[in-house]
Design a protein around this motif. Structure first.
Motif, PDB file in Angstrom:
ATOM      1  N   ASP A 136       0.853  -1.179   0.000  1.00  0.00           N
ATOM      2  CA  ASP A 136       0.000   0.000   0.000  1.00  0.00           C
ATOM      3  C   ASP A 136       0.892   1.233   0.000  1.00  0.00           C
ATOM      4  OD1 ASP A 136      -2.749   1.354   0.861  1.00  0.00           O
ATOM      5  OD2 ASP A 136      -1.174   2.102   2.201  1.00  0.00           O
ATOM      6  N   ARG A 137       0.599   2.156  -0.870  1.00  0.00           N
ATOM      7  CA  ARG A 137       1.474   3.315  -1.055  1.00  0.00           C
ATOM      8  C   ARG A 137       1.682   4.090   0.251  1.00  0.00           C
ATOM      9  NH1 ARG A 137       0.604   8.122  -4.470  1.00  0.00           N
ATOM     10  NH2 ARG A 137       2.304   9.571  -4.039  1.00  0.00           N
ATOM     11  N   ASN A 138       0.597   4.374   0.994  1.00  0.00           N
ATOM     12  CA  ASN A 138       0.727   5.146   2.232  1.00  0.00           C
ATOM     13  C   ASN A 138       1.562   4.411   3.265  1.00  0.00           C
ATOM     14  OD1 ASN A 138      -0.828   7.264   1.208  1.00  0.00           O
ATOM     15  ND2 ASN A 138      -2.743   6.365   1.957  1.00  0.00           N
ATOM     16  N   LEU A 139       1.397   3.098   3.349  1.00  0.00           N
ATOM     17  CA  LEU A 139       2.157   2.293   4.296  1.00  0.00           C
ATOM     18  C   LEU A 139       3.649   2.356   3.982  1.00  0.00           C
ATOM     19  CD1 LEU A 139       2.346   0.158   6.571  1.00  0.00           C
ATOM     20  CD2 LEU A 139       1.938  -1.586   4.804  1.00  0.00           C
ATOM     21  N   LEU A 140       3.998   2.187   2.720  1.00  0.00           N
ATOM     22  CA  LEU A 140       5.414   2.178   2.349  1.00  0.00           C
ATOM     23  C   LEU A 140       6.038   3.562   2.524  1.00  0.00           C
ATOM     24  CD1 LEU A 140       7.704   0.415   1.343  1.00  0.00           C
ATOM     25  CD2 LEU A 140       7.058   1.006  -1.003  1.00  0.00           C
ATOM     26  N   CYS A 141       5.318   4.593   2.165  1.00  0.00           N
ATOM     27  CA  CYS A 141       5.850   5.945   2.342  1.00  0.00           C
ATOM     28  C   CYS A 141       6.061   6.259   3.815  1.00  0.00           C
ATOM     29  CB  CYS A 141       4.909   6.970   1.707  1.00  0.00           C
ATOM     30  SG  CYS A 141       4.922   6.955  -0.106  1.00  0.00           S
ATOM     31  N   GLN A 142       5.129   5.845   4.648  1.00  0.00           N
ATOM     32  CA  GLN A 142       5.279   6.056   6.088  1.00  0.00           C
ATOM     33  C   GLN A 142       6.508   5.312   6.607  1.00  0.00           C
ATOM     34  OE1 GLN A 142       1.862   4.800   8.354  1.00  0.00           O
ATOM     35  NE2 GLN A 142       2.795   5.306  10.327  1.00  0.00           N
ATOM     36  N   ALA A 143       6.708   4.097   6.119  1.00  0.00           N
ATOM     37  CA  ALA A 143       7.860   3.300   6.558  1.00  0.00           C
ATOM     38  C   ALA A 143       9.167   3.972   6.177  1.00  0.00           C
ATOM     39  CB  ALA A 143       7.778   1.905   5.947  1.00  0.00           C
ATOM     40  N   TYR A 144       9.257   4.487   4.959  1.00  0.00           N
ATOM     41  CA  TYR A 144      10.502   5.110   4.525  1.00  0.00           C
ATOM     42  C   TYR A 144      10.721   6.477   5.167  1.00  0.00           C
ATOM     43  CZ  TYR A 144      12.576   1.735   1.450  1.00  0.00           C
ATOM     44  OH  TYR A 144      13.218   0.614   0.978  1.00  0.00           O
ATOM     45  N   GLU A 145       9.657   7.149   5.541  1.00  0.00           N
ATOM     46  CA  GLU A 145       9.830   8.382   6.306  1.00  0.00           C
ATOM     47  C   GLU A 145      10.504   8.075   7.642  1.00  0.00           C
ATOM     48  OE1 GLU A 145       9.521  11.441   5.547  1.00  0.00           O
ATOM     49  OE2 GLU A 145       8.469  11.285   3.624  1.00  0.00           O
ATOM     50  N   ARG A 146      10.111   6.982   8.271  1.00  0.00           N
ATOM     51  CA  ARG A 146      10.742   6.602   9.530  1.00  0.00           C
ATOM     52  C   ARG A 146      12.203   6.225   9.312  1.00  0.00           C
ATOM     53  NH1 ARG A 146       8.036   2.843  14.109  1.00  0.00           N
ATOM     54  NH2 ARG A 146       6.777   4.736  14.152  1.00  0.00           N
ATOM     55  N   VAL A 147      12.471   5.471   8.248  1.00  0.00           N
ATOM     56  CA  VAL A 147      13.857   5.098   7.940  1.00  0.00           C
ATOM     57  C   VAL A 147      14.729   6.342   7.820  1.00  0.00           C
ATOM     58  CG1 VAL A 147      15.358   4.134   6.142  1.00  0.00           C
ATOM     59  CG2 VAL A 147      13.316   2.883   6.869  1.00  0.00           C
ATOM     60  N   MET A 148      14.247   7.321   7.079  1.00  0.00           N
ATOM     61  CA  MET A 148      15.048   8.518   6.842  1.00  0.00           C
ATOM     62  C   MET A 148      15.157   9.383   8.098  1.00  0.00           C
ATOM     63  SD  MET A 148      15.980   7.946   3.787  1.00  0.00           S
ATOM     64  CE  MET A 148      16.781   9.483   3.356  1.00  0.00           C
ATOM     65  N   GLN A 149      14.072   9.515   8.829  1.00  0.00           N
ATOM     66  CA  GLN A 149      14.089  10.349  10.032  1.00  0.00           C
ATOM     67  C   GLN A 149      15.039   9.785  11.092  1.00  0.00           C
ATOM     68  OE1 GLN A 149       9.981  10.572  11.219  1.00  0.00           O
ATOM     69  NE2 GLN A 149       9.420  11.921   9.525  1.00  0.00           N
ATOM     70  N   GLN A 150      15.099   8.447  11.176  1.00  0.00           N
ATOM     71  CA  GLN A 150      15.938   7.813  12.188  1.00  0.00           C
ATOM     72  C   GLN A 150      17.316   7.444  11.653  1.00  0.00           C
ATOM     73  OE1 GLN A 150      13.792   4.554  14.010  1.00  0.00           O
ATOM     74  NE2 GLN A 150      12.087   5.852  14.623  1.00  0.00           N
ATOM     75  N   ASN A 151      17.606   7.864  10.420  1.00  0.00           N
ATOM     76  CA  ASN A 151      18.918   7.624   9.804  1.00  0.00           C
ATOM     77  C   ASN A 151      19.276   6.142   9.823  1.00  0.00           C
ATOM     78  OD1 ASN A 151      21.240   8.506   8.458  1.00  0.00           O
ATOM     79  ND2 ASN A 151      22.398   8.698  10.358  1.00  0.00           N
ATOM     80  N   LEU A 152      18.311   5.307   9.417  1.00  0.00           N
ATOM     81  CA  LEU A 152      18.496   3.865   9.393  1.00  0.00           C
ATOM     82  C   LEU A 152      18.914   3.415   7.997  1.00  0.00           C
ATOM     83  CD1 LEU A 152      15.278   2.868  11.376  1.00  0.00           C
ATOM     84  CD2 LEU A 152      17.593   3.134  12.274  1.00  0.00           C
TER      85      LEU A 152
END
Length: 225
Positions: A164-180
């Motif tokens: 789901d587009r919203n789910l994946l975008c939310q996941a990658y926002e967390r990746v980027m915000q937490q520098n993962l």
């Protein structure tokens, strides 16, 4: 609407030369990959994450009508997760599902893409995969075998991985915000605590990584033609 996000910005360090532009039965590896999604009736739009080695090729194929569906280019980053994050920003606004696929997997079939998409419509998060069949061992830094790994319930992740587009975008926002750093979309989505389901691929779907993989891919493609 379902968009394919094709990651085609790798450096091909292990290959020794640019694998995405290497010839596979007379066509570049990346061309096989893009055509699989371009010919799939369940895909509406292509977003291709490109590098200096692939940018002009994809532009030419789109301009010459070799790719019939709309194509958007996105610039690759230093790591895969950065490339995917950038590609997500280029999705058409009406995209509901995103199929992320490695450009170096040219053997994916339209039937498998459709199966994954249909399943993702039901459960929002699906990864194309295959069960491990080989014996697995742990090895220390000296190359000594130290033990066995139980292959029960062990799967090899492939692509496409469809979400789901919203789910994946939310996941990658967390990746980027937490520098993962994540190596695939499954890992990103799991950070949200969301279940991701596997869908077994009955067809060969190898990732071109070493020169010998090109020879194997040619044999597999010839058997299909």
């Amino acid at each position: 609407m379902t968009s394919a996000l094709i990651v085609a910005a790798g450096s091909s360090r292990r290959m020794g030369f640019q694998k995405l532009t290497a010839s596979l039965l007379g066509k570049p590896v990346l061309r096989w990959t893009l055509e699989a999604f371009d010919n799939c009736p369940a895909i509406d739009h292509l977003v291709v994450v490109v590098s200096d080695a692939t940018r002009e090729l994809v532009r030419a194929w789109a301009a010459d009508g070799m790719l019939r569906k709309p194509v958007t280019l996105s610039e690759g980053g230093a790591e895969r997760h950065i490339s995917v994050y950038g590609g997500l920003k280029k999705l058409p606004p009406s995209t509901e599902l995103v199929a992320v696929h490695d450009g170096a997997r040219p053997l994916i079939t339209s039937d498998q893409i459709i199966r994954c998409i249909n399943r993702a419509r039901e459960i929002k998060a699906v990864a194309c995969a295959r069960p491990v069949t080989e014996t697995l061992k742990r090895v220390d830094e000296n190359g000594v075998i130290t033990g066995s790994v139980d292959r029960k319930d062990t799967w090899i992740m492939e692509t496409p991985q469809i979400f789901d587009r919203n789910l994946l975008c939310q996941a990658y926002e967390r990746v980027m915000q937490q520098n993962l750093t994540v190596t695939d979309e499954v890992s990103a989505v799991q950070l949200l605590g969301h279940h991701v389901f596997v869908l077994e691929n009955p067809e060969s779907n190898l990732k071109i990584t070493y020169p010998t993989d090109l020879l194997l891919a040619e044999q597999l493609l010839q058997a299909r033609l």
